[in-house]
Design an enzyme around this catalytic site. Structure first.
Site, short mmCIF file in Angstrom:
data_model
loop_
_atom_site.label_atom_id
_atom_site.label_comp_id
_atom_site.label_asym_id
_atom_site.label_seq_id
_atom_site.Cartn_x
_atom_site.Cartn_y
_atom_site.Cartn_z
N GLU A 168 0.82 -1.17 -0.20
CA GLU A 168 0.10 0.08 0.06
C GLU A 168 0.93 1.24 -0.18
O GLU A 168 0.71 2.26 0.88
CB GLU A 168 -0.92 0.10 1.22
N GLU A 361 -5.55 -8.57 0.22
CA GLU A 361 -6.33 -7.88 1.44
C GLU A 361 -7.82 -7.88 0.96
O GLU A 361 -8.12 -7.37 -0.06
CB GLU A 361 -5.70 -6.69 2.14
C1 PNW Z 1 -4.69 -2.21 5.36
N1 PNW Z 1 -7.29 3.76 5.40
O1 PNW Z 1 -4.32 -0.67 6.17
C2 PNW Z 1 -3.16 -2.52 5.72
O2 PNW Z 1 -2.52 -3.13 4.87
C3 PNW Z 1 -3.32 -3.71 6.79
O3 PNW Z 1 -2.22 -3.39 7.67
C4 PNW Z 1 -4.68 -3.29 7.92
O4 PNW Z 1 -4.76 -3.81 9.05
C5 PNW Z 1 -5.65 -3.29 6.80
O5 PNW Z 1 -5.73 -2.51 5.65
C6 PNW Z 1 -7.07 -3.00 7.68
O6 PNW Z 1 -7.12 -1.49 7.95
C7 PNW Z 1 -5.23 0.14 5.81
O7 PNW Z 1 -7.33 4.67 6.64
C8 PNW Z 1 -5.03 1.15 6.92
O8 PNW Z 1 -7.78 4.28 4.43
C9 PNW Z 1 -5.74 2.51 6.82
C10 PNW Z 1 -6.58 2.83 5.70
C11 PNW Z 1 -6.66 1.72 4.66
C12 PNW Z 1 -5.78 0.60 4.75
#
Ligand code: PNW
Length: 468
Positions: A168, A361
């Site tokens: 990401e 994911e």
């Molecule tokens: C992803 N947002 O993170 C990550 O790859 C994981 O580590 C995480 O646990 C998972 O999604 C669930 O959140 C994100 O704020 C964290 O848009 C925050 C965001 C998006 C993805």
């Protein structure tokens, strides 16, 4: 009896995902160096509930239990990440063999159980030492990451068939360097766009350096958010396209289509008030593109966009507004849009043909805790899972080369700035005792994985552990 998912290929990988910082704990064990997340988590107010990842799921010590769960569920793939700071404690130079030993044991044990390791190199836990050069905002990060990737591939390259260099890039750029809501807590637009670029450049450099060391397939995982206009006005359509450039095309195009999209580059240059030529140098785009063997897609939801005036807290002329009509939502209010997921996969296949896709994911928070029977009846997670499996089946039927799915997440874990409140796991973790309890969703997912597609489901009957 619904049969649309017979479209899944027989070698489709059904798996689950985690990341090192979110599950391991044991932050000082066996010569691990410090990462940017320890420093960030110490800032007052940085983590909801004030927690840290000192213990998390205790998976550094309980990894055997985690693998037992994967086996029990009959899953065919495990996506996990290596902790960069366990392997390169000082950021550059010295390789800590004990860190590699740990992951080698996990990889060997997975293979012995017939489970494909899907190994992520950077799931955000950059060694703190690299902040001396600005972290990802500094170009030195590219060489540092390449050294680490070589150390990992040198040890594990003969056994790992699936590598993900970066997780990401947009979230690293946005939350880590633009909004300061994730480590390292930087709030600066110029640093943000530089960080995103260096993450991509490091992907390209790492792929080249790893090639002689592994026959595995190497890709990057992007979190993609379909951007939908809030109305049928041309202004909102433009806002949605702009946002698509910011979130999606800014990363997809250089990785898979040869260079950054010109429209978004203009938006960035306007926002920072100057040229990006010093950041994105001659030859950089050629060093990023055309190297990925597959694309990892992290999908949770979409963004509904409207036109807006840029201002001090809004660098670009759009804003997220959310859906106005009836939309299903998770317990946290995230809009559940499996149709947009299918359409996204179809679009990727159309715009970037020939690139195999792994859904690395996908998952949902569901406010689950054990009931009096000791079970976790997370019916809403099951619904979310099923609708997204259906969407993948539909995408495959439409010709999309999908190769696997690793649900986020195997375990409830440390959800970054949100601490331990959001529970994304198929498996419940009691963070006081470390005990793991299979949720109903885990049992149902095991049935899907075994059948190789959707199986019938009666929401009124809880699945049983005895069925495993
Ligand atoms: C992803 N947002 O993170 C990550 O790859 C994981 O580590 C995480 O646990 C998972 O999604 C669930 O959140 C994100 O704020 C964290 O848009 C925050 C965001 C998006 C993805």
């Amino acid at each position: 009896m619904v049969q649309p998912t017979s479209s899944f290929p027989s070698d489709f990988l059904w798996g689950a995902a985690t990341s090192a910082y979110q599950i391991e704990g044991s932050l000082d064990a066996d010569g691990r160096g410090r990462s940017v997340w320890e420093t960030f988590a110490e800032q007052p107010g940085a983590i909801e509930g004030g927690g840290d990842a000192a213990i998390a799921c205790d998976s550094y010590r309980r990894w055997g239990d985690d693998l037992d769960i994967l086996s029990q569920l009959g899953l065919g793939a495990y996506r996990f990440s290596l902790a960069w700071a366990r392997i390169m404690p000082d950021g550059r130079g010295r390789v800590n063999a004990a860190g590699l030993d740990h992951y080698e044991r996990i990889v060997d044990e997975l293979l012995a159980r017939g489970i494909e390791p899907v190994v992520t190199l950077n799931h955000w836990d950059m060694p703190e030492a690299l902040m001396a050069h600005g972290g990802w905002a500094g170009r030195e990060s590219v060489d540092a990451f390449t050294e680490y990737a070589v150390a990992a591939a040198d040890r594990l390259g003969d056994r790992v068939n699936w590598w993900i260099t970066q997780n990401e890039p947009w979230i690293i750029q946005l939350l880590g360097y633009q909004l300061g809501l994730h480590a390292p807590g930087v709030r600066d637009l110029r640093s943000a766009v530089a960080a995103g670029h260096h993450v991509l450049l490091a992907h390209g450099a790492a792929v080249d350096a790893m090639r002689p060391l592994t026959r595995g397939r190497i890709g990057a995982a992007l979190n993609l958010l379909p951007c939908v206009p809030a109305s049928d006005s041309p202004a909102d359509a433009e806002a949605a396209w702009g946002s698509d450039g910011y979130v999606n095309r800014w990363f997809l195009d250089p990785l898979l289509a040869g260079g950054y999209p010109a429209d978004m580059r203009q938006h960035w240059e306007r926002a920072i008030g100057g040229s990006l030529d010093a950041v994105i140098r001659d030859g950089d785009e050629a060093a990023i593109g055309g190297r990925s063997d597959f694309l990892g897609v992290n999908f949770y939801t979409h963004r509904v966009m409207a036109a807006a005036e840029p201002g001090p807290d809004r660098p670009f002329p759009w804003q997220v507004v959310g859906s106005t009509g009836e939309v299903a939502r998770t317990d946290e209010g995230t809009e559940i849009v499996p149709g947009a997921f299918r359409d996204l996969l179809v679009r990727l296949h159309r715009d970037y043909p020939g690139v195999p896709i792994m859904v690395t994911e996908n998952g949902a928070i569901s406010g689950d805790s054990p009931t009096h029977d000791g079970r976790v009846h997370d019916v809403r997670r099951i619904r979310y899972l099923r609708s997204h499996v259906q969407a993948m089946g539909d995408a495959i039927a439409a010709g999309v080369p999908l190769v696997g799915y690793t649900h986020w997440s195997l375990l409830d874990n440390f959800e970054w700035a949100l601490g331990y409140r959001p529970r994304f796991g198929l498996v419940y973790v009691d963070f006081r005792t470390g005990e793991r309890i299979l949720k109903d969703s885990a049992l149902h997912y095991a049935e899907i994985a075994r059948a190789g597609g959707l199986v019938e489901w009666d929401a009124t009957t809880a699945p049983s552990v005895d069925s495993l």
